[in-house]
Design an enzyme around this catalytic site. Structure first.
Site, mmCIF file in Angstrom:
data_model
loop_
_atom_site.group_PDB
_atom_site.id
_atom_site.type_symbol
_atom_site.label_atom_id
_atom_site.label_comp_id
_atom_site.label_asym_id
_atom_site.label_seq_id
_atom_site.Cartn_x
_atom_site.Cartn_y
_atom_site.Cartn_z
ATOM 1 N N ASP A 60 -31.743 64.357 -42.636
ATOM 2 C CA ASP A 60 -31.524 65.719 -42.162
ATOM 3 C C ASP A 60 -30.063 66.055 -42.427
ATOM 4 O O ASP A 60 -29.181 65.205 -42.239
ATOM 5 C CB ASP A 60 -31.866 65.859 -40.680
ATOM 6 C CG ASP A 60 -32.120 67.315 -40.321
ATOM 7 O OD1 ASP A 60 -32.831 68.004 -41.083
ATOM 8 O OD2 ASP A 60 -31.623 67.788 -39.286
ATOM 9 N N PHE A 72 -29.333 72.524 -55.234
ATOM 10 C CA PHE A 72 -30.221 73.337 -54.392
ATOM 11 C C PHE A 72 -29.459 73.757 -53.131
ATOM 12 O O PHE A 72 -28.291 73.387 -52.937
ATOM 13 C CB PHE A 72 -31.489 72.539 -54.030
ATOM 14 C CG PHE A 72 -31.251 71.383 -53.110
ATOM 15 C CD1 PHE A 72 -30.715 70.198 -53.584
ATOM 16 C CD2 PHE A 72 -31.529 71.485 -51.748
ATOM 17 C CE1 PHE A 72 -30.477 69.138 -52.728
ATOM 18 C CE2 PHE A 72 -31.307 70.418 -50.885
ATOM 19 C CZ PHE A 72 -30.769 69.240 -51.378
ATOM 20 N N GLY A 73 -30.148 74.503 -52.278
ATOM 21 C CA GLY A 73 -29.573 74.892 -50.989
ATOM 22 C C GLY A 73 -28.235 75.604 -51.146
ATOM 23 O O GLY A 73 -28.091 76.534 -51.945
ATOM 24 N N LYS A 131 -22.384 65.029 -58.432
ATOM 25 C CA LYS A 131 -22.614 65.388 -57.024
ATOM 26 C C LYS A 131 -22.967 64.147 -56.206
ATOM 27 O O LYS A 131 -22.447 63.940 -55.114
ATOM 28 C CB LYS A 131 -23.731 66.437 -56.927
ATOM 29 C CG LYS A 131 -24.052 66.816 -55.476
ATOM 30 C CD LYS A 131 -25.257 67.720 -55.332
ATOM 31 C CE LYS A 131 -25.692 67.767 -53.882
ATOM 32 N NZ LYS A 131 -26.951 68.462 -53.655
ATOM 33 N N HIS A 154 -22.570 64.133 -49.301
ATOM 34 C CA HIS A 154 -22.990 63.663 -47.985
ATOM 35 C C HIS A 154 -24.200 62.717 -48.077
ATOM 36 O O HIS A 154 -24.162 61.603 -47.598
ATOM 37 C CB HIS A 154 -23.337 64.892 -47.130
ATOM 38 C CG HIS A 154 -24.136 65.925 -47.888
ATOM 39 N ND1 HIS A 154 -23.662 66.536 -49.025
ATOM 40 C CD2 HIS A 154 -25.382 66.395 -47.728
ATOM 41 C CE1 HIS A 154 -24.583 67.354 -49.509
ATOM 42 N NE2 HIS A 154 -25.642 67.289 -48.747
HETATM 43 P P1 IMP Z 1 -32.662 69.604 -44.863
HETATM 44 O O1 IMP Z 1 -32.046 68.564 -44.043
HETATM 45 O O2 IMP Z 1 -33.049 69.143 -46.206
HETATM 46 O O3 IMP Z 1 -33.760 70.333 -44.129
HETATM 47 O O4 IMP Z 1 -31.537 70.678 -45.166
HETATM 48 C C1 IMP Z 1 -31.017 71.584 -44.228
HETATM 49 C C2 IMP Z 1 -30.372 72.726 -44.987
HETATM 50 O O5 IMP Z 1 -29.252 72.248 -45.731
HETATM 51 C C3 IMP Z 1 -31.290 73.418 -45.990
HETATM 52 O O6 IMP Z 1 -30.953 74.781 -46.030
HETATM 53 C C4 IMP Z 1 -30.958 72.742 -47.294
HETATM 54 O O7 IMP Z 1 -31.190 73.582 -48.411
HETATM 55 C C5 IMP Z 1 -29.477 72.468 -47.124
HETATM 56 N N1 IMP Z 1 -29.083 71.257 -47.852
HETATM 57 C C6 IMP Z 1 -29.486 69.991 -47.629
HETATM 58 N N2 IMP Z 1 -28.925 69.149 -48.508
HETATM 59 C C7 IMP Z 1 -28.149 69.921 -49.308
HETATM 60 C C8 IMP Z 1 -27.339 69.629 -50.442
HETATM 61 O O8 IMP Z 1 -27.204 68.492 -50.907
HETATM 62 N N3 IMP Z 1 -26.702 70.674 -51.002
HETATM 63 C C9 IMP Z 1 -26.808 71.948 -50.539
HETATM 64 N N4 IMP Z 1 -27.575 72.285 -49.506
HETATM 65 C C10 IMP Z 1 -28.239 71.273 -48.900
#
Ligand code: IMP
Length: 191
Positions: free
Chosen positions: A68, A148-149, A171, A176
């Site tokens: 997460d 992404f994201g 990356k 993280h």
């Molecule tokens: P999740 O933990 O994958 O649900 O991510 C939570 C939020 O952070 C979502 O909006 C993802 O798109 C964003 N997110 C997670 N990992 C990354 C990343 O490596 N780069 C950019 N956004 C991220």
């Protein structure tokens, strides 16, 4: 080759994990026939990662891990944090999230932010967690289309490019999740 389920169907995350854990066959949720949405209603990253991993472990009885991630922005008092996915609404749209963030930060000179990830691993029924973080800043416009994201608006400290302008390999080295995955890889090497 030992199998390990990554409790995700996000192809970017699967590519990252497969690059950093070559000794494992990393399976997705679809690979094990898990098509339902995993529960994720805790108010911490660790709570959500653990909840997702535990769901898959209990239902499918497999070694697995879940992650997460949250984006913590200083000028917003750490928001959106654990609520990063639904920041701009339930559709979880990356472009809506980034546009909302740029709007909220308009006029702010303090653009410091950090991505944080927690990975929860169930291995042989035992739970272990790994954390990774990267400091950086939010750019004033979208830059790049990789990843992404929030990648196109996050520029890691010490770099002139956003994650959205980097290759997956670049990356991975500093992200993280890359750092949390490296800690998990080290844990496996010690086991
Ligand atoms: P999740 O933990 O994958 O649900 O991510 C939570 C939020 O952070 C979502 O909006 C993802 O798109 C964003 N997110 C997670 N990992 C990354 C990343 O490596 N780069 C950019 N956004 C991220």
């Amino acid at each position: 080759m030992k199998k390990l389920v990554f409790a995700t169907n996000n192809n970017h995350k699967l590519v990252e994990a497969r690059a950093l854990l070559p000794q494992y066959q990393i399976l997705s949720l679809a690979d094990i026939g898990c098509f339902e949405e995993l529960p994720e209603d805790q108010d911490t990253l660790a709570g959500n990662a653990q909840q997702k991993a535990e769901y898959v472990f209990r239902k499918f009885g497999v070694d697995c891990f879940a992650d997460d991630t949250g984006l913590e922005v200083d000028a917003l008092g750490g928001r959106p944090g654990v609520y990063s996915a639904r920041y701009a609404g339930p559709l979880r749209s990356a472009s809506d999230n980034m546009n909302k963030l740029l709007e909220e930060l308009r006029g702010h000179t303090d653009r410091k932010a950090a991505f944080k990830t927690v990975i929860a691993l169930y291995l042989g029924g035992a739970l272990t967690c790994f954390e990774g973080a990267v400091q950086g800043q939010i750019t004033d416009s979208l830059k790049g289309a990789s990843g992404f994201g929030y990648d196109p608006v996050f520029q890691p400290l010490g770099y002139q490019h956003t994650f959205g302008q980097m290759t997956e390999v670049e990356k991975n080295r500093l992200s993280h999740r890359g750092r949390a995955l490296e800690k998990m890889a080290f844990f496996f090497s010690e086991a």
